[in-house]
Scaffold this active site. Structure first.
Site, short mmCIF file in Angstrom:
data_model
loop_
_atom_site.label_atom_id
_atom_site.label_comp_id
_atom_site.label_asym_id
_atom_site.label_seq_id
_atom_site.Cartn_x
_atom_site.Cartn_y
_atom_site.Cartn_z
N ASP A 1 44.68 45.89 40.50
CA ASP A 1 44.75 45.04 39.41
C ASP A 1 46.07 45.06 38.61
O ASP A 1 46.59 46.23 38.55
CB ASP A 1 43.55 45.15 38.74
CG ASP A 1 43.58 44.11 37.40
OD1 ASP A 1 43.51 42.85 37.63
OD2 ASP A 1 43.41 44.87 36.36
N ASP B 1 46.76 43.34 35.07
CA ASP B 1 46.74 43.53 33.54
C ASP B 1 45.59 44.47 33.30
O ASP B 1 44.39 44.12 33.92
CB ASP B 1 46.35 42.12 32.97
CG ASP B 1 47.39 40.77 33.14
OD1 ASP B 1 48.65 41.11 32.44
OD2 ASP B 1 47.44 40.25 34.27
N GLY C 1 44.20 38.22 39.25
CA GLY C 1 43.95 36.70 38.62
C GLY C 1 45.08 35.86 38.45
O GLY C 1 45.02 34.70 38.48
N LYS D 1 38.34 39.06 44.50
CA LYS D 1 39.23 40.02 45.14
C LYS D 1 38.76 40.91 46.29
O LYS D 1 39.59 41.19 46.84
CB LYS D 1 39.76 40.78 43.60
CG LYS D 1 40.31 40.34 42.67
CD LYS D 1 40.82 41.41 41.74
CE LYS D 1 41.54 40.50 40.48
NZ LYS D 1 41.99 41.54 39.46
N ASP E 1 39.95 47.00 35.82
CA ASP E 1 39.37 47.03 34.69
C ASP E 1 38.34 46.13 34.22
O ASP E 1 37.70 46.38 33.05
CB ASP E 1 40.27 47.23 33.54
CG ASP E 1 41.14 45.98 33.20
OD1 ASP E 1 41.14 45.44 32.24
OD2 ASP E 1 41.61 45.31 34.43
N SER E 2 38.10 45.09 34.73
CA SER E 2 37.53 43.82 34.16
C SER E 2 36.36 43.26 35.42
O SER E 2 36.36 43.94 36.63
CB SER E 2 38.27 42.67 33.97
OG SER E 2 39.14 43.25 33.03
#
Length: 246
Positions: free
Chosen positions: A9, A11, A44, A173, A196-197
């Protein structure tokens, strides 16, 4: 285990607080690639925002963008694309109008970024890849999420606790990363996936080693196999050193 692919990922994971790739992360990513391990980005972000980072790292691996709505064999070569139903975009717009300025939105389309400043007059002729809603009020955000969930039309996630991200049903993803593995001829068990999300949870669950960042949202940490240091402390470098070279 000898992992063959690292999926990162961007961000909150690869990038530091200045939206840059740290020297430490660059060092260990390149060391992994020199050792024969593939590295991809699973984000994303749209391809136009991803390509410069892929070029900086010298990646030669397919890329997962827009939360899996697109997979690019290379920054200029599209492999897969799944669009949102434009009729449902119109329905979301109708919902947002009832909240006025309390809820904002952005959308990634094939044509470019769409937000409140440039809403197309004809939604049906836009190729929608991902639609995101931002709201600082958690009660309102949950109310909107519940309404969208009831339609059973979207994969719903987030990239921050103040937003909702919508992709086509079945797109994540993980689905994008599965396409990458198919192109490379490897299995998902051969993958380290880091994020992280909530939009990272599917790939973290599906990977051989699923890693949550130290700064990750709590649900991500709960399903991860390992916890890395935070993104601003070279967490990516730490995991590569530990699981590729130790």
């Amino acid at each position: 285990m000898a992992y063959k692919l690292i999926a990162l990922d961007m961000d909150g994971t690869l990038l530091n607080k200045q939206k840059e790739i740290s020297a430490g992360n660059i060092k260990w990513i390149r060391a992994a690639m020199d050792a024969g391990v593939k590295v991809t980005l699973a984000t994303g972000r749209p391809i136009r925002e991803v390509a410069p980072y892929a070029e900086q790292l010298g990646l030669e691996c397919p890329l997962v963008v827009n939360n899996g709505s697109e997979v690019w064999k290379a920054p200029g070569v599209l492999h897969f694309r799944k669009e949102l139903d434009p009729n449902r975009i119109a329905d979301i717009m109708d919902i947002l109008q009832t909240y006025g300025d309390e809820a904002d939105f952005w959308a990634h389309t094939v044509e470019g970024l769409v937000n409140k400043t440039n809403v197309p007059s004809d939604l049906a002729h836009i190729h929608w890849l991902q639609f995101a809603i931002r709201c600082a009020n958690p009660v309102t955000l949950q109310e909107i999420r519940d309404r969208l969930t009831s339609w059973q039309t979207f994969e719903i996630s987030n990239s921050h606790i103040t937003n909702i991200e919508c992709n086509a049903l079945g797109i994540s993803k993980a689905s994008g990363l599965t396409e990458v593995c198919s192109l490379l001829g490897i299995d998902m068990s051969d993958v380290i996936a880091m994020g992280d999300s909530l939009n990272d949870i599917p790939m973290i669950r599906a990977a051989g080693l699923g890693v949550a960042m130290g700064n990750a949202q709590e649900p991500v940490k709960l399903i991860a196999d390992a916890i890395a240091p935070p993104h601003h402390e070279d967490g990516v470098a730490n995991i590569i050193e530990k699981y590729i070279f130790s």
